[in-house]
Design a protein around this motif. Structure first.
Motif, PDB file in Angstrom:
ATOM      1  N   TRP A   1       7.432  -5.092   2.963  1.00 24.43           N
ATOM      2  CA  TRP A   1       6.773  -4.575   4.115  1.00 24.43           C
ATOM      3  C   TRP A   1       5.585  -3.717   3.865  1.00 24.43           C
ATOM      4  O   TRP A   1       4.814  -3.574   4.644  1.00 24.43           O
ATOM      5  CB  TRP A   1       8.165  -3.867   4.753  1.00 24.43           C
ATOM      6  CG  TRP A   1       7.713  -2.996   5.906  1.00 24.43           C
ATOM      7  CD1 TRP A   1       7.839  -1.451   6.168  1.00 24.43           C
ATOM      8  CD2 TRP A   1       7.446  -3.540   7.211  1.00 24.43           C
ATOM      9  NE1 TRP A   1       7.459  -1.179   7.398  1.00 24.43           N
ATOM     10  CE2 TRP A   1       7.338  -2.435   8.188  1.00 24.43           C
ATOM     11  CE3 TRP A   1       7.245  -4.711   7.830  1.00 24.43           C
ATOM     12  CZ2 TRP A   1       6.779  -2.265   9.428  1.00 24.43           C
ATOM     13  CZ3 TRP A   1       6.931  -4.853   9.243  1.00 24.43           C
ATOM     14  CH2 TRP A   1       6.751  -3.788  10.033  1.00 24.43           C
ATOM     15  N   LEU A   2       5.997  -2.956   2.768  1.00 30.34           N
ATOM     16  CA  LEU A   2       4.853  -1.910   2.187  1.00 30.34           C
ATOM     17  C   LEU A   2       4.440  -2.403   0.765  1.00 30.34           C
ATOM     18  O   LEU A   2       4.552  -1.705  -0.001  1.00 30.34           O
ATOM     19  CB  LEU A   2       5.514  -0.517   2.219  1.00 30.34           C
ATOM     20  CG  LEU A   2       5.908   0.215   3.637  1.00 30.34           C
ATOM     21  CD1 LEU A   2       6.673   1.483   3.400  1.00 30.34           C
ATOM     22  CD2 LEU A   2       4.809   0.233   4.663  1.00 30.34           C
ATOM     23  N   PRO A   3       3.695  -3.323   0.777  1.00 33.77           N
ATOM     24  CA  PRO A   3       3.251  -3.783  -0.612  1.00 33.77           C
ATOM     25  C   PRO A   3       2.449  -2.791  -1.282  1.00 33.77           C
ATOM     26  O   PRO A   3       2.409  -2.905  -2.646  1.00 33.77           O
ATOM     27  CB  PRO A   3       2.317  -5.037  -0.196  1.00 33.77           C
ATOM     28  CG  PRO A   3       1.808  -4.720   1.233  1.00 33.77           C
ATOM     29  CD  PRO A   3       3.136  -4.004   2.030  1.00 33.77           C
ATOM     30  N   MET A   4       1.743  -1.808  -0.645  1.00 31.62           N
ATOM     31  CA  MET A   4       1.116  -0.874  -1.435  1.00 31.62           C
ATOM     32  C   MET A   4       1.668   0.650  -1.651  1.00 31.62           C
ATOM     33  O   MET A   4       1.358   1.683  -1.961  1.00 31.62           O
ATOM     34  CB  MET A   4      -0.190  -0.901  -0.917  1.00 31.62           C
ATOM     35  CG  MET A   4      -1.334  -1.777  -1.191  1.00 31.62           C
ATOM     36  SD  MET A   4      -0.869  -3.195  -0.389  1.00 31.62           S
ATOM     37  CE  MET A   4      -2.504  -4.193  -0.766  1.00 31.62           C
ATOM     38  N   GLY A   5       3.021   0.347  -1.096  1.00 29.67           N
ATOM     39  CA  GLY A   5       3.743   1.572  -1.313  1.00 29.67           C
ATOM     40  C   GLY A   5       3.398   2.737   0.103  1.00 29.67           C
ATOM     41  O   GLY A   5       2.825   2.245   0.823  1.00 29.67           O
TER      42      GLY A   5
END
Length: 482
Positions: free
Chosen positions: A211-215
């Motif tokens: 959902w948050l691939p870049m954190g």
């Protein structure tokens, strides 16, 4: 001579001729045209630009950023609706900040708005070039001839007259909005929720997942792109002096514009990513067209949306040129910038206020060809102005509680405080996304501040409407203290 003086300003022109040569056409727009103007400022953001935020935060990060920036804009426009009903002048945000924060506050706000409204058209001209190239129109590619045509043709329409310009903008915006709705229906027919999270996960980023691939930091970095769904709507008050019954018309138009933009943002964002996949459109110059071409081949519908996308970009480009010219006109008329820039033609159009920013915008677009960077510079200016306008609402509520307010912001200063905090967060986010763009904007800002500090602040025109409002407020406060 400072604006606080009660004597006439020092000027090379006769006092009774100065404002006469700097007059806009009154009563040219009602609430419907202004609502269309508010949507026109922004509608290009649905067609291009926002998708670059997918590379910064992934679908989830951009979704959260869009929600937070939507909240910021909603809170801010409610605050602006109140301020515009109190101070209906062409200065818009500059006028509000001038009343609340003094000459320095007015200048800092107005300059930030100018940075936004000069750079945003430059970015949009580049996006227009991308759409023209993808359509294969006359064999043109995205480059300076297309950018030049944009500035020459649409500035020409503005020079013709404000009534004609706003009606043109309204028609083109209607086409763009209708096409967005058609696009959403078609894209949702191919919607697949699994495609929303198809961007590769950066396992080294804190809090990263599908959902948050870049954190978590990706959410913050996506703020400037979440703003692109709403960037420019705050320009509606700049039409105050050309509006019928501005105290009633402006708040209504601002609220309706924001409501329409929220609906369009949600439809565009989910339909685009769900039809083709977030990964496929994250770097596309025309993401809606890409979303309708799963195999890369153009379809009848994708070509229709491509043409409509061009209409949407034209609508925003056209309207932002209008906003920039009115902000420059107001600052120049009051002496913050060289006064000759506020001269108006026989058709009551600020011709130098249109031509000078247009020349700068074209030069930047032709020299860089980098729409994303221009977008980030524009966002830098926008976030500073948002923070200062929100602060202006808080200050005026507390310092002048008895001021007549035909419209009052729901939630009062709590609403504008939320906008202030989020605007400051978005300002910092510009450095996360593109340090070079932020530093360029900061450099321009510093030069402008030096000009005001060393020269123009001592040469303000006390008879300009925004300065008169402030002078009257100062006189009333002095009487109350006495």
């Amino acid at each position: 001579m400072t604006v606080e003086s009660t004597k006439p300003p020092t000027t090379a022109e006769p006092a009774d001729d100065y404002l006469e040569r700097r007059t806009l056409r009154r009563g040219s727009a009602g609430w419907l045209l202004l609502t269309g103007l508010g949507v026109a400022y922004v509608v290009s953001g649905d067609y291009s630009g926002w998708n670059f935020g997918l590379a910064e935060g992934g679908f989830g990060g951009l979704a959260i950023a869009m929600a937070l920036m939507g909240l910021m804009y909603a809170c801010m426009v409610f605050s602006l609706a109140e301020l515009s009903s109190v101070l209906p002048t062409a200065g818009g945000g500059y006028g509000f900040a001038r009343r609340a924060l003094g000459p320095w506050g007015g200048f800092l706000t107005g300059t930030a708005i100018l940075i936004e409204y000069i750079l945003a058209p430059a970015a949009i001209a580049i996006f227009i070039g991308d759409y023209v190239e993808s359509l294969g129109l006359f064999g043109l590619t995205s480059g300076w001839p297309v950018y030049l045509a944009c500035f020459v043709i649409f500035i020409g329409i503005h020079l013709w007259g404000v009534g004609e310009a706003l009606r043109f903008s309204f028609v083109v915006t209607g086409i763009a909005v209708a096409a967005l709705l058609v696009f959403a229906v078609a894209a949702f027919m191919d919607f697949d929720a699994s495609k929303l999270n198809d961007i590769a996960v950066d396992s080294s980023a804190f809090g990263s997942n599908s959902w948050l691939p870049m954190g978590l930091l990706g959410i913050w970095a996506a703020f400037p792109f979440g703003m692109w769904f709403f960037l420019g709507v705050e320009g509606v008050p700049l039409a105050a002096e050309e509006t019928k019954d501005p105290a009633r018309t402006l708040p209504r138009a601002i609220r309706w514009s924001m409501a329409i933009l929220i609906v369009l943002a949600l439809l565009t964002f989910f339909a685009s990513a769900g039809a083709r996949g977030a990964n496929a459109i994250q770097e596309a110059g025309n993401p809606l067209v890409e979303a309708l071409q799963p195999d890369g081949e153009a379809t009848t519908l994708s070509r229709i949306v491509n043409y409509a996308g061009l209409a949407g970009l034209v609508a925003s480009f056209f309207s932002l040129i209008y906003a920039g010219s009115r902000q420059l006109f107001a600052l120049s008329r009051a002496g913050y910038l060289p006064r000759f820039l506020s001269l108006t033609s026989s058709r009551k159009a600020p011709y130098l206020g249109l031509l000078v920013p247009g020349a700068i915008g074209f030069g930047l677009a032709a020299a860089t060809g980098d729409g994303a960077r221009m977008l980030n510079v524009a966002v830098f200016g926008a976030t500073i102005s948002y923070a200062l306008m929100s602060l202006s609402h808080i200050v005026l509520r507390r310092r002048e509680p008895g001021l007549e307010r035909p419209y009052r912001t729901p939630g009062g200063t709590l609403t504008s405080s939320v906008a202030l905090v989020l605007a400051c967060s978005a300002l910092v986010a510009t450095f996360l996304v593109d340090v070079t763009a932020a530093l360029i904007a900061l450099g321009v800002y510093v030069v402008a501040i030096a000009y005001f500090g060393f020269y123009s602040r001592k040469r303000l025109v006390a008879r300009a409407p925004e300065e008169e409002f402030a002078a009257l407020a100062a006189a009333e406060a002095e009487l109350e203290r006495g």
